[in-house]
Design an enzyme around this catalytic site. Structure first.
Site, PDB file in Angstrom:
ATOM      1  N   GLU A  50      49.860 130.979  97.224  1.00  0.00           N
ATOM      2  CA  GLU A  50      49.357 132.271  96.750  1.00  0.00           C
ATOM      3  C   GLU A  50      48.326 132.839  97.732  1.00  0.00           C
ATOM      4  O   GLU A  50      47.425 132.107  98.161  1.00  0.00           O
ATOM      5  CB  GLU A  50      48.734 132.087  95.353  1.00  0.00           C
ATOM      6  CG  GLU A  50      49.787 131.719  94.312  1.00  0.00           C
ATOM      7  CD  GLU A  50      49.230 131.015  93.077  1.00  0.00           C
ATOM      8  OE1 GLU A  50      48.005 131.049  92.862  1.00  0.00           O
ATOM      9  OE2 GLU A  50      50.040 130.422  92.332  1.00  0.00           O
ATOM     10  N   LEU A 107      52.729 134.021  91.442  1.00  0.00           N
ATOM     11  CA  LEU A 107      51.660 133.205  90.868  1.00  0.00           C
ATOM     12  C   LEU A 107      52.290 132.172  89.920  1.00  0.00           C
ATOM     13  O   LEU A 107      52.314 132.352  88.713  1.00  0.00           O
ATOM     14  CB  LEU A 107      50.697 134.135  90.107  1.00  0.00           C
ATOM     15  CG  LEU A 107      49.246 133.706  89.940  1.00  0.00           C
ATOM     16  CD1 LEU A 107      48.452 134.819  89.297  1.00  0.00           C
ATOM     17  CD2 LEU A 107      49.077 132.421  89.207  1.00  0.00           C
ATOM     18  N   ALA A 108      52.816 131.102  90.494  1.00  0.00           N
ATOM     19  CA  ALA A 108      53.603 130.167  89.697  1.00  0.00           C
ATOM     20  C   ALA A 108      53.656 128.812  90.401  1.00  0.00           C
ATOM     21  O   ALA A 108      54.506 128.567  91.256  1.00  0.00           O
ATOM     22  CB  ALA A 108      55.002 130.721  89.481  1.00  0.00           C
ATOM     23  N   GLU A 109      52.726 127.928  90.047  1.00  0.00           N
ATOM     24  CA  GLU A 109      52.568 126.682  90.790  1.00  0.00           C
ATOM     25  C   GLU A 109      53.726 125.717  90.616  1.00  0.00           C
ATOM     26  O   GLU A 109      54.060 124.966  91.533  1.00  0.00           O
ATOM     27  CB  GLU A 109      51.261 125.991  90.396  1.00  0.00           C
ATOM     28  CG  GLU A 109      50.003 126.653  90.967  1.00  0.00           C
ATOM     29  CD  GLU A 109      49.623 127.941  90.271  1.00  0.00           C
ATOM     30  OE1 GLU A 109      50.215 128.252  89.216  1.00  0.00           O
ATOM     31  OE2 GLU A 109      48.733 128.640  90.784  1.00  0.00           O
ATOM     32  N   ALA A 131      42.609 123.044  93.331  1.00  0.00           N
ATOM     33  CA  ALA A 131      43.179 121.869  92.666  1.00  0.00           C
ATOM     34  C   ALA A 131      43.245 122.071  91.154  1.00  0.00           C
ATOM     35  O   ALA A 131      44.143 121.564  90.496  1.00  0.00           O
ATOM     36  CB  ALA A 131      42.345 120.627  92.992  1.00  0.00           C
ATOM     37  N   ASP A 132      42.306 122.846  90.629  1.00  0.00           N
ATOM     38  CA  ASP A 132      42.260 123.106  89.188  1.00  0.00           C
ATOM     39  C   ASP A 132      43.533 123.797  88.687  1.00  0.00           C
ATOM     40  O   ASP A 132      43.783 123.832  87.487  1.00  0.00           O
ATOM     41  CB  ASP A 132      41.080 124.025  88.873  1.00  0.00           C
ATOM     42  CG  ASP A 132      39.805 123.571  89.539  1.00  0.00           C
ATOM     43  OD1 ASP A 132      38.849 123.267  88.826  1.00  0.00           O
ATOM     44  OD2 ASP A 132      39.751 123.526  90.787  1.00  0.00           O
ATOM     45  N   PHE A 133      44.298 124.394  89.607  1.00  0.00           N
ATOM     46  CA  PHE A 133      45.486 125.154  89.197  1.00  0.00           C
ATOM     47  C   PHE A 133      46.772 124.386  89.473  1.00  0.00           C
ATOM     48  O   PHE A 133      47.865 124.936  89.388  1.00  0.00           O
ATOM     49  CB  PHE A 133      45.522 126.513  89.898  1.00  0.00           C
ATOM     50  CG  PHE A 133      44.248 127.287  89.743  1.00  0.00           C
ATOM     51  CD1 PHE A 133      43.516 127.214  88.554  1.00  0.00           C
ATOM     52  CD2 PHE A 133      43.744 128.071  90.765  1.00  0.00           C
ATOM     53  CE1 PHE A 133      42.326 127.912  88.401  1.00  0.00           C
ATOM     54  CE2 PHE A 133      42.553 128.771  90.621  1.00  0.00           C
ATOM     55  CZ  PHE A 133      41.847 128.690  89.437  1.00  0.00           C
ATOM     56  N   PRO A 160      50.083 123.102  86.300  1.00  0.00           N
ATOM     57  CA  PRO A 160      51.469 123.512  86.002  1.00  0.00           C
ATOM     58  C   PRO A 160      52.495 122.851  86.930  1.00  0.00           C
ATOM     59  O   PRO A 160      53.675 122.807  86.604  1.00  0.00           O
ATOM     60  CB  PRO A 160      51.459 125.035  86.239  1.00  0.00           C
ATOM     61  CG  PRO A 160      50.023 125.440  86.196  1.00  0.00           C
ATOM     62  CD  PRO A 160      49.228 124.245  86.637  1.00  0.00           C
ATOM     63  N   HIS A 220      37.035 125.759  88.788  1.00  0.00           N
ATOM     64  CA  HIS A 220      37.085 125.869  90.249  1.00  0.00           C
ATOM     65  C   HIS A 220      36.276 124.731  90.870  1.00  0.00           C
ATOM     66  O   HIS A 220      35.688 124.885  91.924  1.00  0.00           O
ATOM     67  CB  HIS A 220      36.533 127.210  90.733  1.00  0.00           C
ATOM     68  CG  HIS A 220      37.346 128.407  90.319  1.00  0.00           C
ATOM     69  ND1 HIS A 220      37.242 128.987  89.078  1.00  0.00           N
ATOM     70  CD2 HIS A 220      38.288 129.124  90.972  1.00  0.00           C
ATOM     71  CE1 HIS A 220      38.079 130.020  88.998  1.00  0.00           C
ATOM     72  NE2 HIS A 220      38.718 130.112  90.131  1.00  0.00           N
TER      73      HIS A 220
HETATM   74  C1  LIG Z   1      47.393 128.888  87.600  1.00  0.00           C
HETATM   75  C2  LIG Z   1      46.464 129.632  88.481  1.00  0.00           C
HETATM   76  N1  LIG Z   1      46.812 129.825  89.760  1.00  0.00           N
HETATM   77  C3  LIG Z   1      45.997 130.522  90.586  1.00  0.00           C
HETATM   78  C4  LIG Z   1      44.821 131.025  90.130  1.00  0.00           C
HETATM   79  C5  LIG Z   1      43.905 131.810  91.067  1.00  0.00           C
HETATM   80  N2  LIG Z   1      43.925 133.212  90.651  1.00  0.00           N
HETATM   81  C6  LIG Z   1      42.971 133.678  89.832  1.00  0.00           C
HETATM   82  S1  LIG Z   1      43.276 135.238  89.397  1.00  0.00           S
HETATM   83  C7  LIG Z   1      44.675 135.321  90.304  1.00  0.00           C
HETATM   84  C8  LIG Z   1      45.471 136.581  90.330  1.00  0.00           C
HETATM   85  C9  LIG Z   1      45.830 137.060  88.980  1.00  0.00           C
HETATM   86  O1  LIG Z   1      46.431 138.300  89.061  1.00  0.00           O
HETATM   87  P1  LIG Z   1      46.890 139.107  87.797  1.00  0.00           P
HETATM   88  O2  LIG Z   1      47.479 138.180  86.793  1.00  0.00           O
HETATM   89  O3  LIG Z   1      47.754 140.206  88.269  1.00  0.00           O
HETATM   90  O4  LIG Z   1      45.550 139.682  87.172  1.00  0.00           O
HETATM   91  P2  LIG Z   1      44.465 140.639  87.860  1.00  0.00           P
HETATM   92  O5  LIG Z   1      43.442 139.734  88.462  1.00  0.00           O
HETATM   93  O6  LIG Z   1      45.137 141.492  88.862  1.00  0.00           O
HETATM   94  O7  LIG Z   1      43.875 141.423  86.754  1.00  0.00           O
HETATM   95  C10 LIG Z   1      44.899 134.118  90.958  1.00  0.00           C
HETATM   96  C11 LIG Z   1      46.024 133.858  91.868  1.00  0.00           C
HETATM   97  C12 LIG Z   1      44.466 130.755  88.791  1.00  0.00           C
HETATM   98  N3  LIG Z   1      43.299 131.173  88.265  1.00  0.00           N
HETATM   99  N4  LIG Z   1      45.308 130.075  87.997  1.00  0.00           N
END
Ligand SMILES: Cc1ncc(C[n+]2csc(CCOP(=O)(O)OP(=O)(O)O)c2C)c(N)n1
Lengths: 343, 327
Positions: B29, B58-60, B84-86, B89, B129
């Site tokens: 990501e 956004l899909a681990e 690592a927290d993510f 999944p 985090h």
């Molecule tokens: C499972 C997971 N992977 C990665 C992240 C890191 N991360 C935090 S917010 C985000 C983007 C989220 O985007 P969206 O769902 O479109 O919401 P927005 O922030 O644009 O409102 C990412 C990749 C996370 N928090 N959780």
């Protein structure tokens, strides 16, 4: 749209709508007031971040209209809310105070959502059934199906609103939640705030379709895309979805098109991945400016009221900042407590 | 020799391997235009293009599963998990599947992939985090788990991981990313996986550690040196397979051991090491083995006062070492 087959939920418990009807002039001005308060508070939090006092901020700027209108279509005494991290306006609209929220951003003692254990706005609302257990994107979606399942099992006519971004829709959890909610006709309102970015990843790399709402058909539930800067459009879509949920007719997916006016969080720099043109264009979709124009056109807002609303918001936020900064940090003696029921 | 930070060393390792081997590609990501949230892939999109630098949805679970598929089909994927927290999944794919591919096909298929992830606390990251999930991977046979502490080790071990024919979980402590600097050869080199490294010699006690805690132990050792206590610091570098011989040899010399890690106490790396020492160096010991670790409280609360309570520090480590030396 799939037909509305008879509900499998017991009908006896379905109470009359508590807040029916259309938005009045005073509702519109009230929403504007909440949006302005959210904006002023949001700006203050950025300032505190730049001063090194607030470790992180994920801004709601650009999402205010969608959040305030959805909240207005629900009943905080009755419905459930599973939010994500970009919901400052939702929290204000559902009764959290600027002081409570600032204590979260500044990690002060007495922070009501998580006792300072979590990032700001994470944890559980002290007075409304609203929560955000984790930062892990998408985890709230199946949980919402579970909350709604429990209501259905008990025959309670409540809506469960689950908030998420466009990026979250890529998670397996999102698919699994929507599928289950549709199969069991659960009273869920899936509310996607589509700002076209997930941190830096644009919608075109998130999905091969234009709109998240198109997916609803594949699950067998209605899906609508609305202009998330238009409070009336969001309110009407939300009101229909909430009524459908409480009426035992099943879930709805609402996609509100919004703009993320700031970088993803205070740790991000969107000039690395957004063109100057894109940034300029999205600034033109500021929901506060849009509602203001509308209110002025309808003669619901004049210069005097405008000045009063902004001055009031600043006064509230200044006072809350002073009070929050005067509070101490959480007592470390408490740090291992409340991990299990005992202790 | 150029001086680099840990994040620069990570970037260099991947860049060199991508230049060397066209089978290597990276997915995750925000790794494209953004260059990664920690800038590990800064400039990669420009150099290697969208085919080899893939910004994923956004899909681990799919990040790990796609890496497996590409790896068994002849590629050398590097999958980045943003924090690592993510990774949770993706656990099904990494712990559940990747670890068993060679074993489960009786050696006919294998998955040469690296799953990189920033981990660890002390960065005001709160509950999601800051996690250290080292032992969750290290407990699973079939995975290789590497957790370097210095830029030199990070580069040499990441290059070795990319060339390795088994799935590697590569843990990068995010607090070391910019904090820790060191000499890194500009040329190609790899370090052996599964080999610990003595980062400091000392006769009085052995500290066995890895990741950020290596630096905290070295700082504590410097404090104790002024008091006349000589601490030997063993950096495990690889958690699985575990190099037992290096720390056993050190303990046989010093007769006292303290294991220091940020990860939780119960069932942790420290338990494995203490048990190994008890079993294989019992007669050399002058004191019970000490475990100084993160507490059994979810890592880690956000407020500065609570985070400080959770985290180890050079001061906390020095005082535990002092006590052990006096035993
Ligand atoms: C499972 C997971 N992977 C990665 C992240 C890191 N991360 C935090 S917010 C985000 C983007 C989220 O985007 P969206 O769902 O479109 O919401 P927005 O922030 O644009 O409102 C990412 C990749 C996370 N928090 N959780």
């Amino acid at each position: 749209m799939p037909d509305d087959r008879a509900s499998s939920a017991p009908s006896r418990s379905i109470a009359p709508e508590p807040r029916p009807g259309k938005l009045t002039a005073s509702d519109l001005v009230g929403m504007y007031r909440t949006m302005v308060l959210s904006r002023v508070l949001d700006e203050r939090i950025w300032l505190l971040n730049r001063q090194g006092k607030a470790a992180i901020v994920a801004s709601a700027q650009g999402h205010e209209a969608a959040q305030v209108a959805l909240a207005r279509a629900t009943d905080p005494a009755r419905d459930h809310y599973l939010i994500y991290y970009r919901e400052l306006t939702t929290l204000l609209a559902l009764g959290m105070t600027p002081l409570e929220l600032l204590k979260g951003f500044l990690c002060r003692d007495g922070e009501p959502l998580s006792g300072g254990r979590q990032f700001p706005t994470h944890g559980a609302h002290p007075r409304v059934d609203l929560f955000s257990f984790s930062n892990v994107v998408g985890t709230q979606l199946p949980q919402a199906a579970g909350v709604a399942l429990a209501d259905k099992m008990r025959g309670e006519a409540r809506a469960t609103i689950v908030y998420f971004g466009d990026g979250a829709t890529s998670q397996g959890d999102c698919h699994e939640a929507m599928n289950f909610a549709a199969i069991h006709r659960l009273p869920v309102v899936f509310f996607c705030e589509n700002n076209r970015y997930a941190i830096s990843v644009p919608l075109s790399k998130q999905m091969a379709i234009e709109n998240v709402a198109a997916r609803a058909a594949g699950y067998g539930m209605p899906g609508v895309t609305v202009d998330g800067t238009d409070v009336i459009a969001v309110f009407e879509a939300a009101q229909a979805a909430v009524a459908r949920a409480r009426g035992g007719k099943g879930p709805t997916l609402i996609e509100a098109m919004v703009e993320r006016l700031f970088p993803h969080t205070s740790d991000d720099d969107h000039t690395r991945y957004r063109s100057a043109d894109d940034i300029k264009q999205m600034r033109g979709k500021d929901p506060i400016a849009i509602l203001e124009t509308q209110l002025r056109r309808q003669r619901l807002l004049d210069d005097a009221l405008h000045t009063e609303i902004w001055a009031e918001a600043k006064r509230i936020v200044n006072q809350a900042t002073e009070q929050a900064e005067a509070a101490g940090f959480p007592d470390p003696g408490d740090f291992s407590k409340r991990l299990y029921a005992e202790g | 020799m150029p001086v680099m930070t840990v994040i620069e060393a990570v970037r260099e390792a991947m860049r060199e391997e991508m230049r060397r081997d066209s089978r290597v590609f990276i997915m995750g990501e925000d790794i494209g235009a953004r260059g990664g949230v920690f800038l590990a892939t800064d400039g990669f999109l420009q150099e290697f293009g969208e085919q080899r630098v893939i910004d994923t949805p956004l899909a681990e679970s799919s990040i790990a599963g796609i890496a497996i598929g590409a790896a068994v089909n002849g590629m050398r994927p590097i999958a980045e998990i943003e924090f690592a927290d993510f990774v949770w999944p993706a656990m099904n794919q990494i712990v559940g599947v990747a670890s068993r591919i060679r074993y489960g096909t009786n050696g006919t298929k294998f998955a040469p992939m690296v799953v990189r992830m920033p981990y660890g606390g002390g960065v005001r990251g709160g509950l999601y985090h800051s996690q250290t999930i080292d032992v969750v991977f290290a407990h699973q046979p079939g995975l290789i788990v590497i957790a370097p502490s210095t830029p030199y080790d990070a580069k040499g071990l990441l290059k070795a991981a990319i060339r390795c024919d088994d799935p590697v979980v590569f843990l990068e402590h995010k607090r070391t990313y910019r904090l820790v600097k060191g000499d890194v050869p500009a040329e190609d080199y790899v370090l052996p996986i599964g080999r610990a490294d003595v980062k400091r010699q000392g006769a009085d006690l052995t500290a066995v550690t890895y990741g950020l805690m290596v630096h905290y132990c070295l700082e504590a050792a410097r404090k104790l040196e002024a008091e006349g206590i000589e601490v030997e610091v063993v950096d495990l570098r690889t958690l699985a397979p575990l190099d037992r011989e290096t720390f056993l040899e050190s303990v046989r010399k010093t007769s006292k051991a303290i294991v220091v890690h940020e990860d939780y106490h119960t069932y942790g790396v420290g338990a494995e090491i203490a048990a190994t020492i008890a079993q294989d160096a019992f007669h050399d010991l002058d004191a019970p083995v000490v475990r100084l670790t993160g507490p059994d409280v979810p890592a880690m609360p956000f407020a500065p006062t609570l985070e400080a309570e959770f985290m180890l520090s050079p001061e906390k480590i020095a005082s535990a070492m002092r006590e052990l030396a006096a035993y």
